[in-house]
Design an enzyme around this catalytic site. Structure first.
Site, PDB file in Angstrom:
ATOM      1  N   ASP A  11       0.748  -1.261  -0.034  1.00 39.08           N
ATOM      2  CA  ASP A  11      -0.056  -0.006   0.025  1.00 39.08           C
ATOM      3  C   ASP A  11       1.094   1.186  -0.046  1.00 39.08           C
ATOM      4  OD1 ASP A  11      -2.513  -1.332   0.123  1.00 39.08           O
ATOM      5  OD2 ASP A  11      -2.326  -1.468   2.267  1.00 39.08           O
ATOM      6  N   ASP A 130     -13.926  -3.457  -1.511  1.00 41.54           N
ATOM      7  CA  ASP A 130     -13.717  -3.361  -0.395  1.00 41.54           C
ATOM      8  C   ASP A 130     -15.231  -3.662   0.294  1.00 41.54           C
ATOM      9  OD1 ASP A 130     -11.114  -3.069  -0.664  1.00 41.54           O
ATOM     10  OD2 ASP A 130     -11.294  -0.745  -0.789  1.00 41.54           O
TER      11      ASP A 130
END
Length: 251
Positions: A11, A130
């Protein structure tokens, strides 16, 4: 039998690798190029690179960083963050990405999935989803988990498959960074209702969690970040443990 894949995730925020809990409280986890090389050398099957603030900051993925990472690894490389057009994907593929991951842009413009699959092939298109449970239902969230939608996880998963996605990367926001295990019940349901590979994400804390997601969650791949970044689990050791549990992996 297809081998199960282990996928470290980088990330990226401000050019550094970061890791949080439930998508917040980010802390620095190191240089992405160095980490990528370590994972490639250690036997990771693939690498995912997510520019986590690109959509929120309304800018493109960090092409220079993608190029540097691609030059240091020899495993498939998926890049996501801020991708909203065919030309964005063209640029990433030209700079070393093998696949792209789209999330917010896919929900806002579902036709993008069709367009990318048609131009580059389904194998190149990963749709990241998500989701978190709200009143007992798995609901899709956008913009790095900051924006709730009315979309149900399972309905959306079926639609992205129909539109030509080659894989789904499902992150449980409830499990993200908690190290309490993956959302195996939801993962097993996803595996039943679609015929494309499902990558499990969110919740890896120990080696048993990986075993569980492959056995109970029927996942095709497991993605994790902090347990690898902070050397809590080594990929070689993890793969031996999976082999010992009769899970086929590439050693």
């Amino acid at each position: 039998m297809l081998t199960k894949r282990i996928i470290p995730c980088l990330d990226i925020k401000n050019g550094r690798t970061v890791k949080g809990v439930n998508f917040i409280d980010l802390r620095d986890a190191g240089d992405p190029v160095e980490l990528a090389k370590i994972y490639s050398d250690e036997g990771a099957d693939e690498l995912v690179f997510l520019d986590i603030s690109a959509t929120e900051e309304r800018r493109k993925t960090l092409i220079d960083l993608v190029r540097k990472v691609a030059a240091t690894i020899n495993i498939p490389f998926t890049v996501g963050g801020g991708i909203s057009s065919v030309s964005d994907v063209e640029a990433l593929l030209q700079n070393g990405a093998d696949k792209v991951s789209i999330n917010t842009s896919a929900v806002k413009n579902p036709q993008l999935i069709n367009d990318l699959a048609q131009k580059f092939g389904s194998q190149c298109v990963v749709v990241a989803i998500d989701a978190k449970q709200i009143n007992g239902k798995w609901m899709v969230h956008l913009v790095g988990g900051k924006m709730p939608t009315e979309l149900n996880l399972f309905d959306w998963a079926k639609e992205v498959e129909q539109r030509g996605a080659g894989e789904i990367l499902f992150t449980s926001m409830d499990h993200d960074g908690t190290k309490n295990g993956f959302a195996n019940e939801a993962l097993a349901t996803l595996s039943e209702i679609v015929n494309i590979p499902i990558i499990a994400s969110g919740g890896a804390g120990n080696m048993q969690h990986f075993v569980d997601t492959f056995v109970e969650g029927k996942s095709d791949a497991a993605l994790a970040a902090s347990v690898f970044h902070f050397k809590e689990i080594e990929i070689k050791t993890l793969k031996k443990e999976l082999k010992n549990n009769n899970i086929e992996v590439r050693i």
